[in-house]
Design a protein around this motif. Structure first.
Motif, PDB file in Angstrom:
ATOM      1  N   ASP A 157       5.076 -11.952  -5.392  1.00  0.00           N
ATOM      2  CA  ASP A 157       4.761 -11.009  -6.464  1.00  0.00           C
ATOM      3  C   ASP A 157       3.659 -10.117  -5.912  1.00  0.00           C
ATOM      4  OD1 ASP A 157       3.883  -9.636  -8.700  1.00  0.00           O
ATOM      5  OD2 ASP A 157       3.686 -11.417  -9.959  1.00  0.00           O
ATOM      6  N   GLN A 158       3.964  -8.839  -5.720  1.00  0.00           N
ATOM      7  CA  GLN A 158       3.029  -7.927  -5.063  1.00  0.00           C
ATOM      8  C   GLN A 158       2.952  -6.626  -5.843  1.00  0.00           C
ATOM      9  OE1 GLN A 158       0.965  -8.113  -2.431  1.00  0.00           O
ATOM     10  NE2 GLN A 158       0.422  -6.020  -2.863  1.00  0.00           N
ATOM     11  N   SER A 159       1.759  -6.022  -5.881  1.00  0.00           N
ATOM     12  CA  SER A 159       1.627  -4.710  -6.510  1.00  0.00           C
ATOM     13  C   SER A 159       0.527  -3.915  -5.819  1.00  0.00           C
ATOM     14  CB  SER A 159       1.344  -4.845  -8.012  1.00  0.00           C
ATOM     15  OG  SER A 159       0.154  -5.572  -8.226  1.00  0.00           O
ATOM     16  N   SER A 160       0.617  -2.589  -5.925  1.00  0.00           N
ATOM     17  CA  SER A 160      -0.371  -1.683  -5.329  1.00  0.00           C
ATOM     18  C   SER A 160      -0.693  -0.581  -6.310  1.00  0.00           C
ATOM     19  CB  SER A 160       0.168  -1.039  -4.044  1.00  0.00           C
ATOM     20  OG  SER A 160       0.413  -1.998  -3.054  1.00  0.00           O
ATOM     21  N   GLY A 161      -1.889  -0.027  -6.154  1.00  0.00           N
ATOM     22  CA  GLY A 161      -2.266   1.027  -7.082  1.00  0.00           C
ATOM     23  C   GLY A 161      -3.291   1.984  -6.545  1.00  0.00           C
ATOM     24  N   TYR A 162      -3.862   2.766  -7.479  1.00  0.00           N
ATOM     25  CA  TYR A 162      -4.826   3.822  -7.235  1.00  0.00           C
ATOM     26  C   TYR A 162      -4.261   4.866  -6.295  1.00  0.00           C
ATOM     27  CZ  TYR A 162      -8.098   1.018  -9.885  1.00  0.00           C
ATOM     28  OH  TYR A 162      -8.698   0.303 -10.866  1.00  0.00           O
ATOM     29  N   GLN A 163      -4.926   5.164  -5.218  1.00  0.00           N
ATOM     30  CA  GLN A 163      -4.542   6.303  -4.402  1.00  0.00           C
ATOM     31  C   GLN A 163      -3.474   5.987  -3.358  1.00  0.00           C
ATOM     32  OE1 GLN A 163      -5.463   9.473  -4.731  1.00  0.00           O
ATOM     33  NE2 GLN A 163      -6.760   9.074  -6.481  1.00  0.00           N
ATOM     34  N   VAL A 164      -2.766   4.890  -3.522  1.00  0.00           N
ATOM     35  CA  VAL A 164      -1.696   4.563  -2.590  1.00  0.00           C
ATOM     36  C   VAL A 164      -0.528   5.486  -2.895  1.00  0.00           C
ATOM     37  CG1 VAL A 164      -0.123   2.761  -1.802  1.00  0.00           C
ATOM     38  CG2 VAL A 164      -2.451   2.170  -2.449  1.00  0.00           C
ATOM     39  N   SER A 165      -0.211   6.394  -1.971  1.00  0.00           N
ATOM     40  CA  SER A 165       0.822   7.389  -2.256  1.00  0.00           C
ATOM     41  C   SER A 165       2.228   6.814  -2.189  1.00  0.00           C
ATOM     42  CB  SER A 165       0.698   8.589  -1.318  1.00  0.00           C
ATOM     43  OG  SER A 165       0.884   8.171   0.012  1.00  0.00           O
ATOM     44  N   GLU A 166       2.464   5.878  -1.269  1.00  0.00           N
ATOM     45  CA  GLU A 166       3.767   5.232  -1.219  1.00  0.00           C
ATOM     46  C   GLU A 166       3.537   3.721  -1.213  1.00  0.00           C
ATOM     47  OE1 GLU A 166       7.857   5.169   1.351  1.00  0.00           O
ATOM     48  OE2 GLU A 166       6.612   6.937   1.430  1.00  0.00           O
ATOM     49  N   PRO A 167       3.458   3.137  -2.388  1.00  0.00           N
ATOM     50  CA  PRO A 167       3.057   1.737  -2.481  1.00  0.00           C
ATOM     51  C   PRO A 167       4.031   0.752  -1.844  1.00  0.00           C
ATOM     52  CG  PRO A 167       3.764   2.539  -4.624  1.00  0.00           C
ATOM     53  CD  PRO A 167       3.710   3.725  -3.701  1.00  0.00           C
ATOM     54  N   PHE A 168       5.291   1.130  -1.658  1.00  0.00           N
ATOM     55  CA  PHE A 168       6.264   0.191  -1.117  1.00  0.00           C
ATOM     56  C   PHE A 168       5.817  -0.348   0.240  1.00  0.00           C
ATOM     57  CE2 PHE A 168       9.966  -0.704   1.578  1.00  0.00           C
ATOM     58  CZ  PHE A 168      10.554  -1.715   0.848  1.00  0.00           C
ATOM     59  N   HIS A 169       5.394   0.523   1.146  1.00  0.00           N
ATOM     60  CA  HIS A 169       4.991   0.079   2.481  1.00  0.00           C
ATOM     61  C   HIS A 169       3.712  -0.751   2.427  1.00  0.00           C
ATOM     62  CE1 HIS A 169       8.239   2.069   4.458  1.00  0.00           C
ATOM     63  NE2 HIS A 169       7.981   3.150   3.761  1.00  0.00           N
ATOM     64  N   ASN A 170       2.814  -0.395   1.536  1.00  0.00           N
ATOM     65  CA  ASN A 170       1.609  -1.191   1.341  1.00  0.00           C
ATOM     66  C   ASN A 170       1.983  -2.582   0.821  1.00  0.00           C
ATOM     67  OD1 ASN A 170      -1.383  -1.163   1.321  1.00  0.00           O
ATOM     68  ND2 ASN A 170      -1.042  -1.630  -0.832  1.00  0.00           N
ATOM     69  N   ASP A 171       2.896  -2.621  -0.149  1.00  0.00           N
ATOM     70  CA  ASP A 171       3.352  -3.908  -0.694  1.00  0.00           C
ATOM     71  C   ASP A 171       4.014  -4.754   0.384  1.00  0.00           C
ATOM     72  OD1 ASP A 171       2.435  -3.231  -3.224  1.00  0.00           O
ATOM     73  OD2 ASP A 171       4.392  -2.568  -3.946  1.00  0.00           O
ATOM     74  N   MET A 172       4.850  -4.132   1.218  1.00  0.00           N
ATOM     75  CA  MET A 172       5.549  -4.886   2.262  1.00  0.00           C
ATOM     76  C   MET A 172       4.576  -5.386   3.332  1.00  0.00           C
ATOM     77  SD  MET A 172       8.684  -5.147   1.337  1.00  0.00           S
ATOM     78  CE  MET A 172       7.961  -5.291  -0.301  1.00  0.00           C
TER      79      MET A 172
END
Length: 187
Positions: A157-172
């Motif tokens: 279970d993963q999530s990203s926020g704020y200034q992350v423009s493309e959260p998918f890669h951050n989540d992965m």
């Protein structure tokens, strides 16, 4: 001089708030018949990520179409990078389009994905609101390639926020780090 320090402090607060993400969490894990082989994982092949039928969140049909083409392999690269970084290269994670028949491999199936809303994330630079954040729910299966047996099945279970423009890669990437951490903690 006080004004200079006040500006630096304000920039530090905004800098910290602008890239906040939640920690990836292995919410559940089940050992497989080959769990005893976990000590042997030195090379781990990450297969292309399997996406669900629907991608939720604020995105155009064109964006969703492009993501379906790009994300299986680029997401696998992000997971691999996260595993390798988290383990300090004790486990080398590589991307492969097919199962390994000698080393270990990992198959990630995303069961739910919400890309969130970038406009809302950008408007929330201060505070703890997770409105507009991404969310990824996924099941990952770790296999021993030499015999095809399951080492473990994990749920993320993963999530990203704020200034992350493309959260998918951050989540992965974060998910890969959690996988690397999980492997190391059991070796």
């Amino acid at each position: 001089m006080r004004g200079f320090y006040a500006i630096l402090a304000l920039l530090a607060v905004f800098g910290l708030a602008s890239c906040h993400t939640s920690d990836s969490r292995v919410s559940e894990g089940e050992a497989g018949e080959a769990f005893h082989d976990i000590d042997e994982i030195l090379t781990l092949y990450i297969l292309p990520i399997e996406l669900p039928d629907e991608i939720h969140g604020n995105a155009s049909d064109r964006e969703r179409e492009l993501w379906r083409q790009d994300w299986p392999m680029s997401g696998a690269r992000s997971v691999a990078r996260g595993v390798t970084d988290e383990t300090g290269e004790d486990v080398t994670a590589l991307v492969s389009e097919k199962k390994s028949d000698a080393d270990f491999y990992f198959k990630l199936v995303i069961t739910y994905i919400d890309v969130g809303d970038e406009a809302i994330r950008k408007g929330k630079i201060v505070g703890n609101s997770e409105e507009g954040w991404s969310q990824v729910l996924a099941t990952g299966t770790l296999y021993n390639g030499s015999n095809g047996e399951i080492v473990a099945e994990l749920r993320f279970d993963q999530s990203s926020g704020y200034q992350v423009s493309e959260p998918f890669h951050n989540d992965m990437n974060n998910l890969g780090q959690e996988l690397g951490n999980w492997i190391q903690s059991r070796q």
